[in-house]
Design a protein around this motif. Structure first.
Motif, PDB file in Angstrom:
ATOM      1  N   LEU A   1       0.844  -1.215   0.000  1.00 19.34           N
ATOM      2  CA  LEU A   1       0.000   0.000   0.000  1.00 19.34           C
ATOM      3  C   LEU A   1       0.870   1.252   0.000  1.00 19.34           C
ATOM      4  N   ILE A   2       1.930   1.241   0.831  1.00 17.33           N
ATOM      5  CA  ILE A   2       2.817   2.411   0.928  1.00 17.33           C
ATOM      6  C   ILE A   2       3.489   2.665  -0.432  1.00 17.33           C
ATOM      7  N   VAL A   3       3.979   1.591  -1.033  1.00 21.31           N
ATOM      8  CA  VAL A   3       4.705   1.754  -2.301  1.00 21.31           C
ATOM      9  C   VAL A   3       3.751   2.227  -3.406  1.00 21.31           C
ATOM     10  N   ASN A   4       2.521   1.689  -3.407  1.00 21.73           N
ATOM     11  CA  ASN A   4       1.533   2.141  -4.404  1.00 21.73           C
ATOM     12  C   ASN A   4       1.232   3.619  -4.238  1.00 21.73           C
ATOM     13  N   ARG A   5       1.095   4.037  -2.972  1.00 13.94           N
ATOM     14  CA  ARG A   5       0.805   5.455  -2.692  1.00 13.94           C
ATOM     15  C   ARG A   5       1.984   6.316  -3.163  1.00 13.94           C
ATOM     16  N   LEU A   6       3.217   5.855  -2.862  1.00 19.94           N
ATOM     17  CA  LEU A   6       4.406   6.608  -3.282  1.00 19.94           C
ATOM     18  C   LEU A   6       4.457   6.724  -4.806  1.00 19.94           C
ATOM     19  N   GLU A   7       4.107   5.624  -5.484  1.00 18.45           N
ATOM     20  CA  GLU A   7       4.151   5.643  -6.952  1.00 18.45           C
ATOM     21  C   GLU A   7       3.163   6.671  -7.502  1.00 18.45           C
ATOM     22  N   LYS A   8       1.978   6.716  -6.881  1.00 19.11           N
ATOM     23  CA  LYS A   8       0.972   7.696  -7.330  1.00 19.11           C
ATOM     24  C   LYS A   8       1.490   9.110  -7.123  1.00 19.11           C
ATOM     25  N   MET A   9       2.189   9.318  -5.993  1.00 22.92           N
ATOM     26  CA  MET A   9       2.730  10.656  -5.713  1.00 22.92           C
ATOM     27  C   MET A   9       3.782  11.038  -6.750  1.00 22.92           C
ATOM     28  N   VAL A  10       4.651  10.071  -7.086  1.00 23.61           N
ATOM     29  CA  VAL A  10       5.720  10.349  -8.062  1.00 23.61           C
ATOM     30  C   VAL A  10       5.117  10.652  -9.427  1.00 23.61           C
ATOM     31  N   ARG A  11       4.040   9.928  -9.762  1.00 19.70           N
ATOM     32  CA  ARG A  11       3.414  10.140 -11.064  1.00 19.70           C
ATOM     33  C   ARG A  11       2.669  11.467 -11.090  1.00 19.70           C
TER      34      ARG A  11
END
Lengths: 273, 276
Positions: free
Chosen positions: A263-273
């Motif tokens: 979940l954390i990594v998915n959230r981080l990916e969304k932030m980076v995108r």
């Protein structure tokens, strides 16, 4: 007065930034479907609890869900979980650093030399689908039964998706951006650091996310199989001691840790995108 | 002259790089194995591995192990993918149930499935059933996710056409849903095949007396390094061949498939793919 204006001006953006997340969360939480899903999960656990408690299902096969969940909160288990997490995540972090150090230059090389990219892309795709974790007996023999083997096996699984994504990221950088850099007479190194790398970051991050998940899964798998290391060992150790409730508790703990990380990594990916 | 030009035509720069890379790797392997940098016997010479590979291929017991592994993977794949398609269609067609259960499926899909092996062994025993169950479990998640993704990309017009003809649910599935989501479903099934084999191998490595995984770990435990390498090469070759054959098998079904939208949707699955 001016102070009051500044304060409200400071607060306003913060409110604006947090409200979409909060409203999304509230919207999700208010969805009857979410409640229904949760109710079904609780009902299933309740039925299993009743079946096991009434001896319809042997406790030697399935532990009481209440025992397994309660085990998560015992101080002894929490301490062990913390130590196991520290060890496994340490190994994952070491493998991930190595993967990034190797994969991004490799991806850049394959982008700059398209003929090598064309030659190796099929191999990379095949390796991406190959059961890399099966190589562990070989590396146990070559490197030894230690943390280096776990790091190496994590690295071997995670480096491939990062190379594939890094190459793709560099290939999809708009030519216009690179031409703008050239028109400013930037050196190749400056073009890489100031244009190509920032432009490709979202795609590279997708690769890093996949690499991280692959690394974690492989390290936990090998920890489980060789009864060494952190989280994977927690499960195998209890299973081999035939501590059924403890095995279920450990499985729940590893599941929670991997879901949280995901979940954390998915959230981080969304932030980076 | 003709054969020379054909040879030059075949030996493209890309092929030249591939051949050179293989040669460089083999030479590096040979040099490392005779360098004395590693303990004796830890890294056998390529020729020793080749000899072990040939003698493995001549052993009838290899084909028994291979057959058992493929049987377990095939049954697990059929059971897992049938369940997955049913669940995927159900969740895809109902927004309410999708919102209720999809988060759990995604959460479970991203986990290392190998940690469930103790539960599988306790429930199904240590025989062939537990390997089939592990294979079915490994297949289930990627196929379910691809079925849901495939269902969501179906053109609403097609669904409306089916409804306007008052098709019942079975006919809607057979005539509308499945043909319209063929490509994402095929990507999911392709992934499911690979996962089924990996799932079986991981269960065999953990506990089994027969099968390729058990054979690999037996050689490794006996420090029979050349044969370990040989079995590993066989496993990689079998996995690649099964994947290739499955892709070939799917081709006739995909020939008339027109929608390409599902491909992108199904590619999102790679995130859910878990190696063990």
């Amino acid at each position: 007065m001016s102070q009051a204006i500044e304060t409200s001006a400071d607060r306003a953006p913060r409110r604006r930034a947090s409200s979409p997340f909060l409203s999304r969360f509230m919207k999700k939480a208010a969805d009857p479907a979410v409640f229904f899903g949760l109710a079904v999960v609780i009902a299933v656990l309740g039925i299993v609890e009743w079946l096991v408690a009434s001896n319809y299902i042997s406790r030697a096969v399935i532990a009481l869900p209440s025992d397994a969940i309660a085990g998560l909160f015992s101080p002894e288990f929490s301490g062990e979980l913390l130590r196991a997490c520290r060890l496994t995540f340490g190994l994952v972090a070491a493998a991930l650093v190595l993967e990034i150090l190797v994969a991004i230059p490799a991806g850049y090389f394959l982008y700059r030399k398209p003929i090598f990219g064309a030659a190796y892309e099929g191999w990379l795709a095949a390796l991406f689908a190959a059961p890399i974790f099966l190589l562990y007996p070989l590396f146990m023999v070559i490197i030894g039964r230690n943390n280096y083997t776990l790091v190496f096996m994590g690295f071997a699984a995670g480096v491939i998706p990062i190379i594939i994504h890094a190459r793709l990221a560099f290939m999809t950088v708009p030519e216009t951006l690179i031409n703008v850099g050239r028109s400013f007479h930037l050196s190749n190194s400056a073009i890489f650091w100031k244009i190509i790398l920032p432009s490709g970051t979202p795609t590279i991050f997708s690769g890093i996310r996949l690499g991280l998940i692959y690394t974690l899964i492989n390290i936990i798998a090998i920890e489980f199989l060789v009864d060494a290391g952190g989280l994977g060992r927690m499960v195998s150790d209890r299973y081999f001691r035939f501590d059924i409730a403890g095995t279920y508790t450990a499985i729940c703990a590893v599941a929670l840790v991997s879901i949280t990380l995901n979940l954390i990594v998915n959230r981080l990916e969304k932030m980076v995108r | 002259m003709n054969s020379t030009s054909a040879y030059t035509h075949w030996l493209t720069p890309v092929r030249r790089i591939k051949i050179c890379t293989i040669l460089v790797l083999l030479i590096a392997w040979q040099l490392l194995s005779i360098s004395g940098l590693l303990f004796e016997g830890v890294l056998p010479q390529p020729l020793a591995v080749l000899k072990a590979l040939v003698s493995e291929l001549l052993l009838p017991s290899l084909y028994i192990d291979l057959g058992i592994t493929l049987f377990e993977a095939a049954v697990g794949f059929v059971v897992g993918s049938a369940l997955a398609v049913a669940v995927g269609l159900w969740l895809g067609s109902s927004g309410f149930f999708r919102r209720a259960f999809e988060p759990y499926i995604h959460a479970l899909a991203s986990m290392p499935k190998i940690i469930f092996l103790p539960i599988i062994f306790l429930v199904f025993g240590l025989g062939i059933e537990s390997k089939i169950a592990k294979s079915a479990m490994s297949t289930f998640f990627p196929v379910t996710i691809s079925t849901i993704a495939g269902f969501l990309q179906i053109d609403q017009t097609l669904i409306n056409v089916g409804r306007s003809f008052h098709l019942d649910r079975a006919k809607m599935i057979r005539l509308i849903y499945l043909p319209a989501m063929l490509r994402p479903l095929s990507v999911g099934l392709q992934l499911g095949v690979a996962m089924a084999i990996i799932g079986v191998l991981s269960a065999e490595i953990a506990y089994a007396s027969v099968g390729l995984g058990a054979r690999l770990i037996r050689y490794s435990d006996n420090f029979n390094v050349s044969s370990t390498y040989a079995v590993m090469i066989i496993i990689f070759a079998v996995t690649a061949t099964v994947n290739h054959l499955f892709m070939r098998l799917q081709k006739p079904f995909l020939r008339h498939e027109r929608s390409r939208q599902g491909e992108a949707a199904a590619l999102t699955l790679t995130a859910a793919r878990t190696p063990a």
